[in-house]
Scaffold this motif. Structure first.
Motif, PDB file in Angstrom:
ATOM      1  N   UNK A  90     -30.216  42.655 -65.648  1.00  0.00           N
ATOM      2  CA  UNK A  90     -28.822  42.530 -66.071  1.00  0.00           C
ATOM      3  C   UNK A  90     -28.692  42.678 -67.584  1.00  0.00           C
ATOM      4  N   UNK A  91     -29.663  42.169 -68.336  1.00  0.00           N
ATOM      5  CA  UNK A  91     -29.630  42.371 -69.783  1.00  0.00           C
ATOM      6  C   UNK A  91     -29.679  43.861 -70.097  1.00  0.00           C
ATOM      7  N   UNK A  92     -30.585  44.580 -69.435  1.00  0.00           N
ATOM      8  CA  UNK A  92     -30.724  46.021 -69.674  1.00  0.00           C
ATOM      9  C   UNK A  92     -29.411  46.742 -69.422  1.00  0.00           C
ATOM     10  N   UNK A  93     -28.756  46.402 -68.328  1.00  0.00           N
ATOM     11  CA  UNK A  93     -27.503  47.078 -67.980  1.00  0.00           C
ATOM     12  C   UNK A  93     -26.366  46.676 -68.917  1.00  0.00           C
ATOM     13  N   UNK A  94     -26.213  45.383 -69.154  1.00  0.00           N
ATOM     14  CA  UNK A  94     -25.083  44.896 -69.943  1.00  0.00           C
ATOM     15  C   UNK A  94     -25.114  45.422 -71.377  1.00  0.00           C
ATOM     16  N   UNK A  95     -26.285  45.382 -72.002  1.00  0.00           N
ATOM     17  CA  UNK A  95     -26.345  45.779 -73.404  1.00  0.00           C
ATOM     18  C   UNK A  95     -26.391  47.294 -73.581  1.00  0.00           C
ATOM     19  N   UNK A  96     -26.867  48.017 -72.593  1.00  0.00           N
ATOM     20  CA  UNK A  96     -26.730  49.478 -72.643  1.00  0.00           C
ATOM     21  C   UNK A  96     -25.256  49.859 -72.518  1.00  0.00           C
ATOM     22  N   UNK A 137     -39.337  39.993 -71.069  1.00  0.00           N
ATOM     23  CA  UNK A 137     -39.139  41.024 -72.086  1.00  0.00           C
ATOM     24  C   UNK A 137     -39.990  42.257 -71.809  1.00  0.00           C
ATOM     25  N   UNK A 138     -41.160  42.071 -71.274  1.00  0.00           N
ATOM     26  CA  UNK A 138     -41.978  43.228 -70.900  1.00  0.00           C
ATOM     27  C   UNK A 138     -41.227  44.123 -69.919  1.00  0.00           C
ATOM     28  N   UNK A 139     -40.550  43.510 -68.959  1.00  0.00           N
ATOM     29  CA  UNK A 139     -39.772  44.297 -67.997  1.00  0.00           C
ATOM     30  C   UNK A 139     -38.578  44.953 -68.680  1.00  0.00           C
ATOM     31  N   UNK A 140     -37.845  44.195 -69.494  1.00  0.00           N
ATOM     32  CA  UNK A 140     -36.694  44.767 -70.187  1.00  0.00           C
ATOM     33  C   UNK A 140     -37.108  45.957 -71.043  1.00  0.00           C
ATOM     34  N   UNK A 141     -38.194  45.830 -71.754  1.00  0.00           N
ATOM     35  CA  UNK A 141     -38.688  46.906 -72.612  1.00  0.00           C
ATOM     36  C   UNK A 141     -38.929  48.173 -71.786  1.00  0.00           C
ATOM     37  N   UNK A 143     -37.540  48.892 -68.788  1.00  0.00           N
ATOM     38  CA  UNK A 143     -36.301  49.359 -68.169  1.00  0.00           C
ATOM     39  C   UNK A 143     -35.514  50.273 -69.101  1.00  0.00           C
ATOM     40  N   UNK A 144     -35.597  50.017 -70.405  1.00  0.00           N
ATOM     41  CA  UNK A 144     -34.861  50.836 -71.367  1.00  0.00           C
ATOM     42  C   UNK A 144     -35.597  52.127 -71.732  1.00  0.00           C
ATOM     43  N   UNK A 145     -36.877  52.214 -71.376  1.00  0.00           N
ATOM     44  CA  UNK A 145     -37.674  53.356 -71.822  1.00  0.00           C
ATOM     45  C   UNK A 145     -38.210  54.220 -70.688  1.00  0.00           C
ATOM     46  N   UNK A 146     -38.132  53.741 -69.472  1.00  0.00           N
ATOM     47  CA  UNK A 146     -38.608  54.498 -68.321  1.00  0.00           C
ATOM     48  C   UNK A 146     -37.452  54.709 -67.358  1.00  0.00           C
ATOM     49  N   UNK A 147     -37.233  55.949 -66.966  1.00  0.00           N
ATOM     50  CA  UNK A 147     -36.115  56.249 -66.069  1.00  0.00           C
ATOM     51  C   UNK A 147     -36.291  55.626 -64.692  1.00  0.00           C
ATOM     52  N   UNK A 148     -37.519  55.563 -64.220  1.00  0.00           N
ATOM     53  CA  UNK A 148     -37.805  54.988 -62.898  1.00  0.00           C
ATOM     54  C   UNK A 148     -38.919  53.970 -63.057  1.00  0.00           C
ATOM     55  N   UNK A 149     -38.651  52.739 -62.643  1.00  0.00           N
ATOM     56  CA  UNK A 149     -39.587  51.642 -62.875  1.00  0.00           C
ATOM     57  C   UNK A 149     -40.072  51.062 -61.552  1.00  0.00           C
ATOM     58  N   UNK A 150     -41.372  50.981 -61.413  1.00  0.00           N
ATOM     59  CA  UNK A 150     -42.011  50.187 -60.354  1.00  0.00           C
ATOM     60  C   UNK A 150     -42.658  48.999 -61.049  1.00  0.00           C
ATOM     61  N   UNK A 151     -42.334  47.801 -60.589  1.00  0.00           N
ATOM     62  CA  UNK A 151     -42.760  46.621 -61.341  1.00  0.00           C
ATOM     63  C   UNK A 151     -42.967  45.446 -60.399  1.00  0.00           C
ATOM     64  N   UNK A 152     -43.954  44.634 -60.732  1.00  0.00           N
ATOM     65  CA  UNK A 152     -44.191  43.405 -59.988  1.00  0.00           C
ATOM     66  C   UNK A 152     -44.651  42.335 -60.966  1.00  0.00           C
ATOM     67  N   UNK A 153     -44.020  41.155 -60.892  1.00  0.00           N
ATOM     68  CA  UNK A 153     -44.376  40.057 -61.772  1.00  0.00           C
ATOM     69  C   UNK A 153     -44.372  38.742 -61.026  1.00  0.00           C
ATOM     70  N   UNK A 167     -28.152  54.522 -68.853  1.00  0.00           N
ATOM     71  CA  UNK A 167     -29.320  54.648 -69.712  1.00  0.00           C
ATOM     72  C   UNK A 167     -28.896  54.412 -71.164  1.00  0.00           C
ATOM     73  N   UNK A 168     -29.825  54.023 -72.031  1.00  0.00           N
ATOM     74  CA  UNK A 168     -29.462  53.769 -73.434  1.00  0.00           C
ATOM     75  C   UNK A 168     -28.800  54.977 -74.086  1.00  0.00           C
ATOM     76  N   UNK A 169     -27.853  54.687 -74.958  1.00  0.00           N
ATOM     77  CA  UNK A 169     -27.110  55.725 -75.668  1.00  0.00           C
ATOM     78  C   UNK A 169     -28.053  56.616 -76.468  1.00  0.00           C
ATOM     79  N   UNK A 170     -27.901  57.923 -76.303  1.00  0.00           N
ATOM     80  CA  UNK A 170     -28.703  58.923 -77.028  1.00  0.00           C
ATOM     81  C   UNK A 170     -30.188  58.808 -76.732  1.00  0.00           C
ATOM     82  N   UNK A 171     -30.535  58.112 -75.649  1.00  0.00           N
ATOM     83  CA  UNK A 171     -31.933  57.956 -75.290  1.00  0.00           C
ATOM     84  C   UNK A 171     -32.677  56.930 -76.129  1.00  0.00           C
TER      85      UNK A 171
END
Length: 380
Positions: A90-96, A137-141, A143-153, A167-171
């Motif tokens: 949600x942080x990734x989406x809201x702040x993008x 934060x590792x996941x958030x980092x 999410x903003x840099x990889x178009x498709x994320x597979x993740x487990x924590x 996606x983030x503005x201007x990449x």
């Protein structure tokens, strides 16, 4: 160097009148303060995030989005985004989204907050505060840099082929500061990613802040992001000014004595002697702030807390006039003259885009469920 203000959004009784503002009034006052910050030429307005009385800013992106629509130049930030209890998706989406709406005028400060009960309110365990901050934060980092994320924590459900949108503005993701008062693990985290480190710099003696920033600078260099003096540092602080220093002390004393976070403890004189709190004339604020460089080195952002402890809006706006007209112009000139050429300026969206080789359309297009292909000319 960037100068600005941050607010924690407290609803506090004015000890000189006995009057307590309503939540609606306090929220509107925060907006007025942000608009005034732009008017007087400041660079940054940052809001805290709290989910309990006596604070009102439970939804920073809502407030910052509204302020973005009413400003043109002001950089919008947070003075803590709770990385421990917010979902990193949600942080990734809201702040993008906020980044797009503000045309890049946004960054944010990650932190754990200082309210213990917030953890169970959001289904988290305070005993896992540091591991939560690291994993989220590792996941958030990513999410903003990889178009498709597979993740487990450990602390949230796994993600499979997940794309955070927009996606983030201007990449280029928003710049991230990691804020801490006392946790060396957060300084280490900021250094590992090459992010900024923000020291609150209000409640502790300068020696504590000096040690924390020295650790961050050392580890920033260790991870290969640049030399120690090129690390990105921000400081908080609190000031109260009148043209005559005796008037400032007399007027601010009842607010200090009854403040929720430091009232009923050391005297105002003790606190101003042992911590960076400055109560006096504009020149005293200039001299004290320039002195911060002596023990933290060249730094990139200075934010002041000015609306705390029940101060009425009229007084806060008067403080901002003094800050913008008499203090910040001098600080800008003096800090610029002292800064070596190899020390970077404060990051902005424009500078981050330039460092990335230019803007790009980062839109991720859906893949057809039948053909498994994206629309012609689209990229994934």
């Amino acid at each position: 160097m960037q100068f600005g203000i941050f607010t924690v959004g407290d609803v506090t009784v004015d000890p000189t009148t006995g009057r307590e503002p309503a939540e609606h009034e306090r929220i509107k006052a925060m907006v007025a303060i942000a608009l005034k910050a732009e008017e007087v030429g400041l660079d940054v307005f940052a809001t805290g995030e709290h989910h309990n009385p006596p604070f009102v800013p439970s939804s920073p992106t809502t407030m910052l989005g509204y302020i973005a629509a009413r400003t043109e130049r002001l950089l919008l930030s947070t003075a803590t985004t709770l990385i421990t209890t917010n979902d990193p998706v949600k942080i990734a989406e809201d702040y993008a989204m906020l980044q797009h709406l503000s045309d890049g005028r946004v960054d944010l400060m990650m932190g754990r907050g200082n309210t213990g009960p917030v953890y169970p309110w959001f289904g988290k365990d305070i005993r896992a505060g540091i591991p939560l901050a690291v994993e989220n934060y590792d996941l958030l980092h990513r999410l903003w840099r990889e178009d498709v994320v597979d993740w487990k924590g450990k602390y949230r459900t796994p993600l499979q082929s997940f794309t955070s949108t927009p996606r983030p503005l201007d990449g280029v993701p928003p710049f991230v500061w990691h804020g801490s008062i006392r946790s060396p693990e957060i300084a280490e985290q900021a250094a590992y990613y090459g992010d900024g480190f923000f020291a609150n710099h209000i409640f502790w003696p300068k020696e504590h802040t000096q040690r924390m920033i020295a650790l961050y600078r050392q580890r920033y260099a260790h991870y290969g992001h640049g030399s120690a003096d090129q690390a990105i540092v921000g400081l908080g602080g609190q000031v109260f000014m009148r043209r005559n220093s005796q008037d400032a002390v007399r007027e601010f004393r009842p607010y200090f004595d009854n403040a929720p976070v430091y009232g009923h403890g050391p005297s105002l004189e003790e606190f101003t002697r042992e911590t960076p709190l400055t109560v006096g004339s504009p020149q005293q604020v200039i001299d004290r702030t320039l002195g911060f460089r002596d023990y933290v080195g060249d730094y990139q952002r200075q934010l002041f807390l000015m609306d705390h402890a029940g101060l009425p809006l009229k007084t806060v706006l008067e403080q901002l006039d003094l800050l913008g007209e008499e203090v910040v112009p001098v600080l800008r000139k003096e800090f610029a003259a002292l800064r070596p050429a190899h020390v970077p300026a404060a990051p902005t969206h424009a500078s981050l885009v330039a460092a990335a080789g230019g803007a790009k359309d980062s839109t991720v297009h859906a893949v057809d469920d039948v053909t498994g292909k994206a629309p012609e000319g689209a990229t994934r």
